[in-house]
Design an enzyme around this catalytic site. Structure first.
Site, PDB file in Angstrom:
ATOM      1  NE  ARG A  39      53.851  83.578 -51.515  1.00  0.00           N
ATOM      2  CZ  ARG A  39      53.564  83.868 -50.250  1.00  0.00           C
ATOM      3  NH1 ARG A  39      53.728  82.985 -49.308  1.00  0.00           N
ATOM      4  NH2 ARG A  39      53.086  85.063 -49.919  1.00  0.00           N
ATOM      5  NE  ARG A  75      47.920  92.446 -49.791  1.00  0.00           N
ATOM      6  CZ  ARG A  75      46.976  92.552 -48.861  1.00  0.00           C
ATOM      7  NH1 ARG A  75      46.242  93.647 -48.777  1.00  0.00           N
ATOM      8  NH2 ARG A  75      46.763  91.577 -48.019  1.00  0.00           N
TER       9      ARG A  75
HETATM   10  P1  AMP Z   1      53.251  86.065 -46.580  1.00  0.00           P
HETATM   11  O1  AMP Z   1      53.149  86.488 -45.148  1.00  0.00           O
HETATM   12  O2  AMP Z   1      52.851  84.633 -46.810  1.00  0.00           O
HETATM   13  O3  AMP Z   1      52.571  87.009 -47.528  1.00  0.00           O
HETATM   14  O4  AMP Z   1      54.818  86.126 -46.953  1.00  0.00           O
HETATM   15  C1  AMP Z   1      55.564  87.321 -46.850  1.00  0.00           C
HETATM   16  C2  AMP Z   1      56.786  87.243 -47.752  1.00  0.00           C
HETATM   17  O5  AMP Z   1      57.617  86.131 -47.396  1.00  0.00           O
HETATM   18  C3  AMP Z   1      56.473  87.003 -49.222  1.00  0.00           C
HETATM   19  O6  AMP Z   1      56.210  88.199 -49.894  1.00  0.00           O
HETATM   20  C4  AMP Z   1      57.758  86.364 -49.725  1.00  0.00           C
HETATM   21  O7  AMP Z   1      58.793  87.319 -49.898  1.00  0.00           O
HETATM   22  C5  AMP Z   1      58.141  85.493 -48.542  1.00  0.00           C
HETATM   23  N1  AMP Z   1      57.534  84.138 -48.645  1.00  0.00           N
HETATM   24  C6  AMP Z   1      56.605  83.580 -47.815  1.00  0.00           C
HETATM   25  N2  AMP Z   1      56.273  82.340 -48.203  1.00  0.00           N
HETATM   26  C7  AMP Z   1      57.002  82.082 -49.314  1.00  0.00           C
HETATM   27  C8  AMP Z   1      57.093  80.972 -50.217  1.00  0.00           C
HETATM   28  N3  AMP Z   1      56.339  79.859 -50.043  1.00  0.00           N
HETATM   29  N4  AMP Z   1      57.952  81.079 -51.255  1.00  0.00           N
HETATM   30  C9  AMP Z   1      58.710  82.166 -51.442  1.00  0.00           C
HETATM   31  N5  AMP Z   1      58.649  83.255 -50.655  1.00  0.00           N
HETATM   32  C10 AMP Z   1      57.825  83.232 -49.596  1.00  0.00           C
END
Ligand code: AMP
Length: 208
Positions: free
Chosen positions: A88, A164
């Site tokens: 990310r 978002r």
């Molecule tokens: P997602 O399901 O990919 O939207 O991830 C849900 C949450 O997990 C995000 O809002 C972040 O808090 C955390 N998260 C997931 N992937 C990452 C990443 N690559 N770097 C930092 N935080 C992450």
């Protein structure tokens, strides 16, 4: 095939990731899923991550990088993988390159599913789920039959969708140019049926 999949909310990324994993016979590696699993299992890492996730913030780089590093050693990831939700940030992208290079590997491509913002808002705000079966409909493009009880996901409401999308744009603002410079970025038009989008993806990957 070692791939990173990038796309805004409601771009069809989830659908395409599932089909691509089948097709390429590689696992999907989602840091969001791994963090949610760690949180549900109550591990120290999961509990530490929860305070960031609950606040809608990014979990610190070293935590997610550590998770990915460990996951890439698993047997099923040796033939390749599709990364979803990671990297990310540019530091995460650099760490990924380093941990692949340590294994004598490199990414094949970063695939971006492109959908214009106005259409994403329309897709998400008109999306409805059948409360009983979980089947997803779209009030305009795939209307539900009469008489079923529909649910509108809280994160599909217009203000939330706009937020978002803002977050996605902020997140990719540095990441996509980074991969563009490395000549790894492949942009695919995400407007069309899932089959049409899949065909474009396979073509962009030279897999037709
Ligand atoms: P997602 O399901 O990919 O939207 O991830 C849900 C949450 O997990 C995000 O809002 C972040 O808090 C955390 N998260 C997931 N992937 C990452 C990443 N690559 N770097 C930092 N935080 C992450």
């Amino acid at each position: 095939m070692r791939l990173v999949l990038v796309g805004p909310p409601a771009s069809g990324k989830g659908t395409q990731a599932a089909v691509l994993c089948e097709r390429l016979q590689v696992p999907k590696i989602s840091t969001g899923d791994m963090l949610r699993a760690a949180r549900a299992a109550g591990t120290p890492l999961g509990l530490a991550a929860d305070q960031y996730m609950a606040a809608g913030k990014l979990v610190p780089d070293e935590v997610v990088i550590g998770l990915v590093d460990e996951r890439l050693t698993a047997e099923d990831a040796q033939a390749g993988f599709i990364l979803d939700g990671f990297p990310r940030t540019v530091p995460q992208a650099e760490a990924l390159a380093a941990l692949l290079s340590r294994r004598g590997l490199a990414l094949d491509a970063v695939l971006q599913i492109d959908v214009e913002r106005g259409l994403l808002v329309e897709r998400a705000t008109l999306r409805r789920t059948d409360k009983r079966t979980g089947q997803i409909y779209h009030l305009k493009y795939n209307p539900p039959p009469p008489g079923i009880e529909l649910e509108h996901r809280a994160d599909d409401r217009e203000e939330t969708v706009a937020k978002r999308l803002d977050e996605y744009e902020a997140m990719t603002a540095a990441l996509l140019p980074h991969y563009q410079k490395l000549n790894l970025l492949r942009r695919v038009d995400g407007v069309g049926t899932p089959a049409e989008v899949l065909a474009r993806i396979l073509q962009a990957l030279g897999k037709t």
